[in-house]
Write a protein that holds these residues in place. Sequence first.
Motif, PDB file in Angstrom:
ATOM      1  N   UNK A 421       0.817  -1.234   0.000  1.00 56.17           N
ATOM      2  CA  UNK A 421       0.000   0.000   0.000  1.00 56.17           C
ATOM      3  C   UNK A 421       0.843   1.272   0.000  1.00 56.17           C
ATOM      4  N   UNK A 422       1.947   1.253   0.739  1.00 54.25           N
ATOM      5  CA  UNK A 422       2.787   2.445   0.831  1.00 54.25           C
ATOM      6  C   UNK A 422       3.570   2.668  -0.466  1.00 54.25           C
ATOM      7  N   UNK A 423       4.020   1.590  -1.070  1.00 52.86           N
ATOM      8  CA  UNK A 423       4.776   1.707  -2.318  1.00 52.86           C
ATOM      9  C   UNK A 423       3.871   2.212  -3.437  1.00 52.86           C
ATOM     10  N   UNK A 424       2.653   1.697  -3.505  1.00 55.84           N
ATOM     11  CA  UNK A 424       1.718   2.166  -4.533  1.00 55.84           C
ATOM     12  C   UNK A 424       1.391   3.640  -4.352  1.00 55.84           C
ATOM     13  N   UNK A 425       1.302   4.082  -3.109  1.00 57.31           N
ATOM     14  CA  UNK A 425       0.988   5.482  -2.842  1.00 57.31           C
ATOM     15  C   UNK A 425       2.102   6.403  -3.339  1.00 57.31           C
ATOM     16  N   UNK A 426       3.328   5.903  -3.357  1.00 58.69           N
ATOM     17  CA  UNK A 426       4.462   6.690  -3.858  1.00 58.69           C
ATOM     18  C   UNK A 426       4.510   6.673  -5.380  1.00 58.69           C
ATOM     19  N   UNK A 466      12.819   4.212  -6.556  1.00 53.60           N
ATOM     20  CA  UNK A 466      13.846   4.092  -5.523  1.00 53.60           C
ATOM     21  C   UNK A 466      13.274   4.453  -4.156  1.00 53.60           C
ATOM     22  N   UNK A 467      12.424   5.485  -4.112  1.00 49.40           N
ATOM     23  CA  UNK A 467      11.792   5.877  -2.849  1.00 49.40           C
ATOM     24  C   UNK A 467      10.960   4.733  -2.274  1.00 49.40           C
ATOM     25  N   UNK A 468      10.111   4.144  -3.107  1.00 50.41           N
ATOM     26  CA  UNK A 468       9.294   3.019  -2.661  1.00 50.41           C
ATOM     27  C   UNK A 468      10.141   1.833  -2.242  1.00 50.41           C
ATOM     28  N   UNK A 469      11.223   1.576  -2.978  1.00 52.73           N
ATOM     29  CA  UNK A 469      12.114   0.468  -2.652  1.00 52.73           C
ATOM     30  C   UNK A 469      12.756   0.671  -1.277  1.00 52.73           C
ATOM     31  N   UNK A 530      13.491  12.023   2.024  1.00 47.39           N
ATOM     32  CA  UNK A 530      14.169  13.040   1.205  1.00 47.39           C
ATOM     33  C   UNK A 530      13.946  12.785  -0.279  1.00 47.39           C
ATOM     34  N   UNK A 531      14.007  11.524  -0.665  1.00 50.82           N
ATOM     35  CA  UNK A 531      13.743  11.202  -2.068  1.00 50.82           C
ATOM     36  C   UNK A 531      12.314  11.561  -2.433  1.00 50.82           C
ATOM     37  N   UNK A 537       6.297  13.507  -3.859  1.00 53.75           N
ATOM     38  CA  UNK A 537       5.289  12.493  -3.578  1.00 53.75           C
ATOM     39  C   UNK A 537       4.985  12.356  -2.114  1.00 53.75           C
ATOM     40  N   UNK A 538       5.793  12.920  -1.245  1.00 54.60           N
ATOM     41  CA  UNK A 538       5.572  12.769   0.189  1.00 54.60           C
ATOM     42  C   UNK A 538       4.265  13.411   0.597  1.00 54.60           C
TER      43      UNK A 538
END
Length: 540
Positions: A421-426, A466-469, A530-531, A537-538
Amino acid sequence: MLTRTEHRAARAAGLAALLCIGLALAVPVLVLVAQGAGTGLSASQGEYLLRITRFTLMQAGLSTILSLATAVPLARALARRPAFPGRRWLINLFAVPLGLPPLVAALGLIEVWGRNGIANKGLGLLGVETPFSIYGLSGILIAHVFFNLPLAVRFILPGLERLPPEYWKTAANLGMGGLSLFRLIEWPAMRQSAAGAAGLVFMLCATSFTLVLVLGGGPAATTLEVAIYQALRFDFDPGRALMLAAIQVGLTLAVMLGLKLISAPSKPGDTKGGSTSRPDAPHGLHALPDAVLIGVAGVFVGAPMVAVIISGLQADLSRLLADPQFWRAATTSLSIGVAAALLSVLLAGLLVRARYSAADRSASPALGLLSALSGAASSLTLLVPPVVLGAGWFLMLGGGVGQMLAPLAVIVTVNALMALPFVMRVIEPAHLSAMQRNGRLSLSLGITGFSRLWQIDIPALRLPLVTGFVFAVALSLGDLGAIALFGSDRIVTLPWLLYQKLGSYRTSDAAGLALLLGGLTMGLMLAADRLGNRNGTTGQ
């Protein structure tokens, strides 16, 4: 914009991702049902289930009330004081518990509130003979408020800060007092976000595992997830685990449906901008209540983290870093984290692409269904808690005794689904923006298929990917839920090693491990934040 071939490929890949997620969720549930089928419910078992369910709901309800009862006045105080020294640092501090591993936080809370902690030493100086106990319901409530008070404040505060200056000018002209300001201006602005925060906090507390496992203190303070773990790990009672899992899934489903009804985004108010002094924000001694409330909240949230740092630095870190067991656990944790993050990012990318493709041709009912399922897939992973998923796979693998690859694959899969869910949101907002910016240009240049994916789409999404990863790696590193059932001498992660040290009362080693694990996960969380800020996207 996609070509017809790209649409077909995106939808096929999305269906494959949905099938994988569906199997990963359905198989363990079906195994639990099959293993527990035909198991009768005795009077003693019925009483046990009722007691566990009652305690789960009670502690979740009390935690929610305490979190919101402190978050609302704290958010109001922060909104009234937008420029005091250190305000930005305090808001950043409130973001730390959101990424702190629960096991590390539990150790910090024990250092502050435990029998020999700072709080009890202070009470002793005041003449209080009976020490405060961190274990049991009181410890669970403190831990849940520690995690969820900052979360609720971050939900509520933006709505108050977006109130137009004209509201305060009108209130000042009308001579409104504190109660009228709250009832007519502040509460309407925070009502929806407070309700959404309450539902989310309740769900997080109802599905809490690590904090209850460490701070529960015995059978009298056990929640459904901990009871499932105990039923399989210690008693190997599939029937009891099935009943507990069914109640847990039903409870989670009810809370999620409630969240859908109450957490619609609020509309921002019209404003001309600028800043206006609030009529309820006097200075001097009149500001003392706000200062005390903000200071107490800062100490409450910050003290356990400071305690982890101090106790960790006092441990023999050089010996811990020279211990092969630490490096073995760290290697296992990082390997699981990287694998889970790769799987989560892959699934998220496929679902996001399929949802975009289906929404682009939403006239078809089948495509509308695909779009809805792709969007709901991440929420479905929250429906079945990690312990329930692990319980089904645990039974299928016979407890994982003598096995290594299969339990590791289960842990990776569970962690990947929990991060989805968090990765998809990013990824999703960035993908939509990239398609709007590059779609027509790619078609006009004749760059399609794999060439477009490799040369245009992936480079445009590199930062959110990269942020989601990184975010998924950090979540996996601090997770105890999946490893709790499969942890053994052969499979040891950093959270499992820390839990073992706590269980054997090797508090010095546990403090050092907590510092190392907390520093690693928080470093990754800060990098992801930071990314995310660089990509915009944050917070979306």
